[in-house]
Motif scaffolding. Sequence first.
Motif, short mmCIF file in Angstrom:
data_model
loop_
_atom_site.label_atom_id
_atom_site.label_comp_id
_atom_site.label_asym_id
_atom_site.label_seq_id
_atom_site.Cartn_x
_atom_site.Cartn_y
_atom_site.Cartn_z
N GLY A 220 0.79 -1.23 0.00
CA GLY A 220 0.00 0.00 0.00
C GLY A 220 0.82 1.28 0.00
N THR A 221 2.04 1.21 0.52
CA THR A 221 2.82 2.44 0.70
C THR A 221 3.57 2.80 -0.57
N ASP A 222 3.07 3.84 -1.23
CA ASP A 222 3.66 4.26 -2.51
C ASP A 222 3.85 5.76 -2.58
N THR A 223 3.84 6.40 -1.42
CA THR A 223 3.93 7.87 -1.36
C THR A 223 4.65 8.24 -0.07
N LYS A 224 5.36 9.35 -0.11
CA LYS A 224 6.02 9.85 1.11
C LYS A 224 4.97 10.05 2.21
N GLY A 225 5.29 9.56 3.40
CA GLY A 225 4.39 9.75 4.53
C GLY A 225 3.48 8.57 4.80
N LYS A 226 3.19 7.75 3.78
CA LYS A 226 2.33 6.58 4.03
C LYS A 226 3.12 5.52 4.81
N GLN A 227 2.41 4.73 5.60
CA GLN A 227 3.08 3.66 6.37
C GLN A 227 2.05 2.61 6.76
N GLU A 228 2.40 1.34 6.55
CA GLU A 228 1.50 0.25 6.93
C GLU A 228 2.05 -0.61 8.05
N VAL A 229 3.37 -0.74 8.13
CA VAL A 229 3.95 -1.64 9.13
C VAL A 229 4.95 -0.89 10.00
N SER A 249 12.45 6.04 -0.45
CA SER A 249 11.91 7.41 -0.50
C SER A 249 10.39 7.46 -0.40
N ILE A 250 9.69 6.54 -1.09
CA ILE A 250 8.22 6.57 -1.06
C ILE A 250 7.62 5.26 -0.57
N GLY A 251 8.46 4.27 -0.33
CA GLY A 251 7.98 2.95 0.10
C GLY A 251 8.03 2.79 1.61
N GLU A 252 7.81 1.57 2.04
CA GLU A 252 7.78 1.26 3.48
C GLU A 252 9.13 1.50 4.14
N ALA A 253 10.22 1.30 3.37
CA ALA A 253 11.57 1.45 3.96
C ALA A 253 11.92 2.91 4.27
N GLN A 254 11.12 3.87 3.75
CA GLN A 254 11.41 5.29 4.07
C GLN A 254 11.47 5.50 5.58
N HIS A 255 10.62 4.79 6.34
CA HIS A 255 10.55 5.00 7.78
C HIS A 255 11.70 4.32 8.51
N ALA A 256 11.98 3.06 8.16
CA ALA A 256 13.06 2.32 8.83
C ALA A 256 14.42 2.97 8.54
N VAL A 257 14.60 3.44 7.30
CA VAL A 257 15.86 4.11 6.96
C VAL A 257 15.90 5.47 7.67
N GLY A 258 14.79 6.18 7.65
CA GLY A 258 14.71 7.49 8.31
C GLY A 258 14.99 7.41 9.80
N GLU A 259 14.54 6.32 10.42
CA GLU A 259 14.78 6.15 11.87
C GLU A 259 16.13 5.51 12.17
#
Length: 321
Positions: A220-229, A249-259
């Motif tokens: 589902g995550t295909d945009t900056k800011g979206k997150q499912e897991v 950048s726009i996938g689920e890994a944006q959050h894990a990499v960002g953190e």
Amino acid sequence: MIIVPEREIADLMTREAAFDAVEKVFAAMAAGDAYNFPVVREAIGHEDALYGFKGGFDKAGLTLGLKAGGYWPNNLEKRDIINHQSTVFLFDPDTGKAKAMVGGNLLTALRTAAASSVSIKHLARKDAKVIGMVGAGHQATFQLRAALEQRQFEKVIGWNYHPEMLPNIEKVAKEAGVAFEAVELDGMTQADVIISITSSFNATLMADHVGAGCHVACMGTDTKGKQEVEAALLQKATVFTDEVAQSISIGEAQHAVGEGLITEGDVHQIGAVINGTHPGRTSDEEITLFDGTGVGLQDLAVAASVVELAVEQGRAIEVDF
Ligand code: NAD
């Protein structure tokens, strides 16, 4: 130029053809034979619409083009047409001449379902029996229908933020002759494969909701800011994706990499597993995660396949252009 209208796609395109096209193009991407162009996605300030382009070139399949379209949230209510609207344009890579215009709405659902199916084929345990669905919207039905063909699943379990939508996926399970059970999120620990396909901006599936040996396809995550897991799940899992640049950048890994939980180097192309240059799953206890961000080359691959089928079956409209 050939035109294949949206109304023709359902009769022409099969899940098998979509699967083959997507598997081939993921392999070509990992081999360096195909690449995606940077994605353009803009809020156009009209009808609350998000509009953009996803394009690329596959040197192996000689497919060049783009998908143009996006999301018009008022369509269904105001005009009784679906909110996602897209069209694929193919060009002759030898001359640059426009080659085909293809309805992209159903193709988007089929190619997105094919992507998670490719990930299940190559990463899920062979003995997977229980599939969990997080999400029950438009895409979820296509996802489940395609996934059920990949293993001998005996049970579908489902959770959705809007529980009243669960009958959508229950129907697909029943049609395939597989039992369905609605569960709470912590019930997902019994799943051998989980597909999440929601429009959520906050993690719903937590690391503790996923059992050892599970394969998770985050679609589902295909945009900056979206997150499912939960980002911690990516730290626990071996992470694969269609396209690394999009994943971070726009996938689920944006959050894990960002953190700072994982780095770009921890995200692997699924095509490398298909090509045999990455081993993929290495044990029955390993959690594998596919971050399916959706790439333009997937759209071009299925559109090229549908053009071929339309010409073969005499259903293509040819215009002098
Ligand atoms: P839809 O509107 O039909 O369904 C939305 C789903 O998200 C439903 O299950 C809904 O209950 C759930 N949801 C809504 N708000 C939520 C929240 N706050 N928390 C948790 N769940 C929530 O949409 P769809 O067409 O099924 O698309 C689902 C998602 O898939 C969208 O985000 C879309 O952008 C994305 N998508 C991704 C790709 C790709 O290639 N990766 C392709 C197409 C669509």
